[in-house]
Design an enzyme around this catalytic site. Structure first.
Site, mmCIF file in Angstrom:
data_model
loop_
_atom_site.group_PDB
_atom_site.id
_atom_site.type_symbol
_atom_site.label_atom_id
_atom_site.label_comp_id
_atom_site.label_asym_id
_atom_site.label_seq_id
_atom_site.Cartn_x
_atom_site.Cartn_y
_atom_site.Cartn_z
ATOM 1 N N TYR A 58 0.821 -1.211 0.000
ATOM 2 C CA TYR A 58 0.000 0.000 0.000
ATOM 3 C C TYR A 58 0.861 1.269 0.000
ATOM 4 O O TYR A 58 0.451 2.295 -0.542
ATOM 5 C CB TYR A 58 -1.002 -0.021 1.165
ATOM 6 C CG TYR A 58 -2.131 -1.005 0.897
ATOM 7 C CD1 TYR A 58 -3.252 -0.637 0.173
ATOM 8 C CD2 TYR A 58 -2.038 -2.322 1.321
ATOM 9 C CE1 TYR A 58 -4.267 -1.543 -0.108
ATOM 10 C CE2 TYR A 58 -3.046 -3.248 1.050
ATOM 11 C CZ TYR A 58 -4.151 -2.853 0.336
ATOM 12 O OH TYR A 58 -5.150 -3.753 0.044
ATOM 13 N N ARG A 61 1.342 1.771 -3.587
ATOM 14 C CA ARG A 61 0.114 2.254 -4.242
ATOM 15 C C ARG A 61 -0.060 3.762 -3.969
ATOM 16 O O ARG A 61 -0.453 4.517 -4.841
ATOM 17 C CB ARG A 61 -1.127 1.503 -3.728
ATOM 18 C CG ARG A 61 -1.123 0.000 -3.890
ATOM 19 C CD ARG A 61 -1.486 -0.446 -5.296
ATOM 20 N NE ARG A 61 -0.456 -0.125 -6.277
ATOM 21 C CZ ARG A 61 0.711 -0.772 -6.391
ATOM 22 N NH1 ARG A 61 1.012 -1.773 -5.585
ATOM 23 N NH2 ARG A 61 1.588 -0.422 -7.318
ATOM 24 N N GLN A 91 -15.973 2.464 -5.471
ATOM 25 C CA GLN A 91 -15.290 1.317 -4.856
ATOM 26 C C GLN A 91 -13.789 1.575 -4.817
ATOM 27 O O GLN A 91 -13.045 0.815 -4.227
ATOM 28 C CB GLN A 91 -15.552 0.050 -5.671
ATOM 29 C CG GLN A 91 -17.014 -0.358 -5.728
ATOM 30 C CD GLN A 91 -17.239 -1.432 -6.779
ATOM 31 O OE1 GLN A 91 -17.089 -2.610 -6.526
ATOM 32 N NE2 GLN A 91 -17.600 -1.014 -7.976
ATOM 33 N N ASN A 92 -13.369 2.666 -5.465
ATOM 34 C CA ASN A 92 -11.934 2.933 -5.574
ATOM 35 C C ASN A 92 -11.385 3.565 -4.302
ATOM 36 O O ASN A 92 -12.050 4.373 -3.664
ATOM 37 C CB ASN A 92 -11.657 3.851 -6.767
ATOM 38 C CG ASN A 92 -12.098 3.224 -8.070
ATOM 39 O OD1 ASN A 92 -12.320 2.009 -8.125
ATOM 40 N ND2 ASN A 92 -12.242 4.022 -9.112
ATOM 41 N N ASP A 94 -8.541 5.295 -4.510
ATOM 42 C CA ASP A 94 -7.775 6.473 -4.937
ATOM 43 C C ASP A 94 -8.591 7.744 -4.705
ATOM 44 O O ASP A 94 -9.780 7.680 -4.368
ATOM 45 C CB ASP A 94 -7.330 6.331 -6.410
ATOM 46 C CG ASP A 94 -8.498 6.375 -7.401
ATOM 47 O OD1 ASP A 94 -9.266 7.354 -7.385
ATOM 48 O OD2 ASP A 94 -8.630 5.435 -8.209
ATOM 49 N N HIS A 109 -14.989 1.367 -0.142
ATOM 50 C CA HIS A 109 -13.908 0.454 0.259
ATOM 51 C C HIS A 109 -12.728 1.174 0.909
ATOM 52 O O HIS A 109 -11.612 0.675 0.875
ATOM 53 C CB HIS A 109 -13.444 -0.371 -0.961
ATOM 54 C CG HIS A 109 -14.515 -1.298 -1.464
ATOM 55 N ND1 HIS A 109 -14.498 -1.870 -2.715
ATOM 56 C CD2 HIS A 109 -15.649 -1.754 -0.868
ATOM 57 C CE1 HIS A 109 -15.571 -2.637 -2.866
ATOM 58 N NE2 HIS A 109 -16.290 -2.572 -1.763
ATOM 59 N N GLY A 175 -17.098 1.303 -15.110
ATOM 60 C CA GLY A 175 -15.810 0.651 -14.893
ATOM 61 C C GLY A 175 -15.730 -0.288 -13.714
ATOM 62 O O GLY A 175 -14.768 -0.249 -12.956
ATOM 63 N N THR A 176 -16.734 -1.143 -13.587
ATOM 64 C CA THR A 176 -16.640 -2.151 -12.518
ATOM 65 C C THR A 176 -17.129 -3.493 -13.045
ATOM 66 O O THR A 176 -18.099 -3.551 -13.795
ATOM 67 C CB THR A 176 -17.435 -1.735 -11.257
ATOM 68 O OG1 THR A 176 -17.507 -2.862 -10.363
ATOM 69 C CG2 THR A 176 -18.825 -1.224 -11.542
ATOM 70 N N SER A 177 -16.455 -4.554 -12.613
ATOM 71 C CA SER A 177 -16.851 -5.902 -13.041
ATOM 72 C C SER A 177 -18.097 -6.356 -12.293
ATOM 73 O O SER A 177 -18.669 -7.383 -12.619
ATOM 74 C CB SER A 177 -15.708 -6.885 -12.793
ATOM 75 O OG SER A 177 -15.391 -6.925 -11.416
HETATM 76 N N1 APR Z 1 -13.010 2.494 -18.790
HETATM 77 C C1 APR Z 1 -14.079 1.912 -18.168
HETATM 78 N N2 APR Z 1 -14.043 0.664 -17.687
HETATM 79 C C2 APR Z 1 -12.899 -0.032 -17.830
HETATM 80 C C3 APR Z 1 -11.751 0.500 -18.450
HETATM 81 C C4 APR Z 1 -11.844 1.834 -18.948
HETATM 82 N N3 APR Z 1 -10.827 2.426 -19.572
HETATM 83 N N4 APR Z 1 -10.769 -0.445 -18.432
HETATM 84 C C5 APR Z 1 -11.281 -1.521 -17.805
HETATM 85 N N5 APR Z 1 -12.572 -1.290 -17.440
HETATM 86 C C6 APR Z 1 -13.506 -2.160 -16.718
HETATM 87 C C7 APR Z 1 -13.322 -3.646 -16.926
HETATM 88 O O1 APR Z 1 -13.992 -4.073 -18.116
HETATM 89 C C8 APR Z 1 -13.979 -4.209 -15.661
HETATM 90 O O2 APR Z 1 -15.366 -4.406 -15.865
HETATM 91 O O3 APR Z 1 -13.306 -1.949 -15.340
HETATM 92 C C9 APR Z 1 -13.749 -3.102 -14.631
HETATM 93 C C10 APR Z 1 -12.714 -3.405 -13.584
HETATM 94 O O4 APR Z 1 -13.158 -4.472 -12.790
HETATM 95 P P1 APR Z 1 -12.344 -4.918 -11.492
HETATM 96 O O5 APR Z 1 -10.895 -4.981 -11.798
HETATM 97 O O6 APR Z 1 -12.985 -6.152 -10.974
HETATM 98 O O7 APR Z 1 -12.544 -3.695 -10.480
HETATM 99 P P2 APR Z 1 -13.768 -3.361 -9.545
HETATM 100 O O8 APR Z 1 -15.047 -3.835 -10.117
HETATM 101 O O9 APR Z 1 -13.651 -1.924 -9.187
HETATM 102 O O10 APR Z 1 -13.434 -4.227 -8.259
HETATM 103 C C11 APR Z 1 -14.284 -4.171 -7.155
HETATM 104 O O11 APR Z 1 -12.892 -5.593 -5.830
HETATM 105 O O12 APR Z 1 -10.721 -6.164 -5.244
HETATM 106 C C12 APR Z 1 -11.890 -5.533 -4.840
HETATM 107 O O13 APR Z 1 -12.141 -3.840 -3.232
HETATM 108 C C13 APR Z 1 -11.651 -4.085 -4.523
HETATM 109 O O14 APR Z 1 -12.973 -2.150 -5.040
HETATM 110 C C14 APR Z 1 -12.472 -3.367 -5.554
HETATM 111 C C15 APR Z 1 -13.570 -4.368 -5.864
#
Ligand code: APR
Length: 237
Positions: A58, A61, A91-92, A94, A109, A175-177
């Site tokens: 961290y 980071r 969820q970020n 940063d 988070h 931008g989240t999975s």
């Molecule tokens: N613009 C928009 N989305 C994007 C880009 C971009 N340039 N590049 C990648 N992505 C998308 C990917 O397609 C994916 O769906 O961002 C998402 C990232 O997913 P993760 O890496 O799983 O991140 P996130 O969903 O924020 O994770 C959730 O998991 O590890 C824990 O606590 C941590 O907050 C985090 C949580």
């Protein structure tokens, strides 16, 4: 934060919005987060096993965060708040939303810039982009650790996020999975007749199929969000 207005837009953001600023997503490169299994560096078990590694991770980071800048995706949300009551639920860990100028940001988070005591829950300190080491403690002697929510830990800000979702007139996901709960369930708390939007080059289609009002922008945040924001401003103001 105010949820009194009917022009409330709730924006749930994830790692993808910061990807174009140069911050690696969590589930990007082969499931590793900056070269580590997430459980190694983002779980209480990982911290118990090797606290020095986790603290150093961290520290790195935080150092990296000082070197990156918000991108057009973050700035589009700042433009949106000139026209609507926008609350960003991120969820970020940063601080790029704040540095871009978003003035209502809820961190689900935790925050990379902050550290807390393992002993005294009331001790939280903003160390900006600095470092902590093993042996750095709160006045009561508790080791300092990152003030981030690790896997298996409670998400205290979720109750507030839930209320925001219930009150909003539109919901944007960027931008989240949508793989991590409870964050991934937030849009299900929103009224089911409001417009919902998802901006992601690789959208989580399982959720999209369940949320019938959700319009998908299958593109990066830096291009998709400015487009969506201009559409919302054009249509509703
Ligand atoms: N613009 C928009 N989305 C994007 C880009 C971009 N340039 N590049 C990648 N992505 C998308 C990917 O397609 C994916 O769906 O961002 C998402 C990232 O997913 P993760 O890496 O799983 O991140 P996130 O969903 O924020 O994770 C959730 O998991 O590890 C824990 O606590 C941590 O907050 C985090 C949580």
């Amino acid at each position: 934060m105010s949820t009194e207005y009917s022009d409330l837009i709730c924006v749930l953001t994830g790692a993808g919005i910061s990807a174009e600023s140069g911050i690696e997503t969590f589930r990007g490169a082969g499931g590793l987060w900056n070269g580590h299994d997430v459980m190694e560096v983002a779980s209480p078990e990982g911290f118990a096993k090797d606290p020095a590694l986790v603290i150093d991770f961290y520290n790195q980071r935080r150092k990296q965060l000082a070197e990156v800048e918000p991108n057009a995706g973050h700035y589009a949300l700042v433009k949106l708040q000139e026209y609507f009551n926008v609350i960003v639920v991120t969820q970020n860990v940063d601080d790029l939303h704040e540095r871009a100028g978003s003035n209502q940001v809820l961190h689900l988070h935790g925050e990379l810039r902050k550290v807390k005591s393992v002993l005294d829950p009331s001790y939280v300190k903003d160390i900006e982009y600095g470092e902590i080491q093993i042996g750095d403690t709160c006045p009561k002697g508790g080791q300092l650790r990152p003030d981030v929510v690790w896997f298996g830990e409670p998400v205290p800000a979720f109750d507030v996020a839930n209320k925001i979702a219930e009150e909003c007139a539109a919901f944007i996901v960027v931008g989240t999975s949508l793989a991590v709960y409870p964050a991934a369930s937030l849009m299900y708390f929103a009224p089911n007749d409001i417009p919902q939007f998802l901006v992601d080059p690789n959208p989580a289609m399982d959720h999209v199929r369940q949320l019938r009002n959700m319009k998908v922008y299958k593109e990066n945040a830096s291009t998709g969000l400015p487009k969506l924001v201009d559409e919302l401003i054009g249509k509703y103001t």
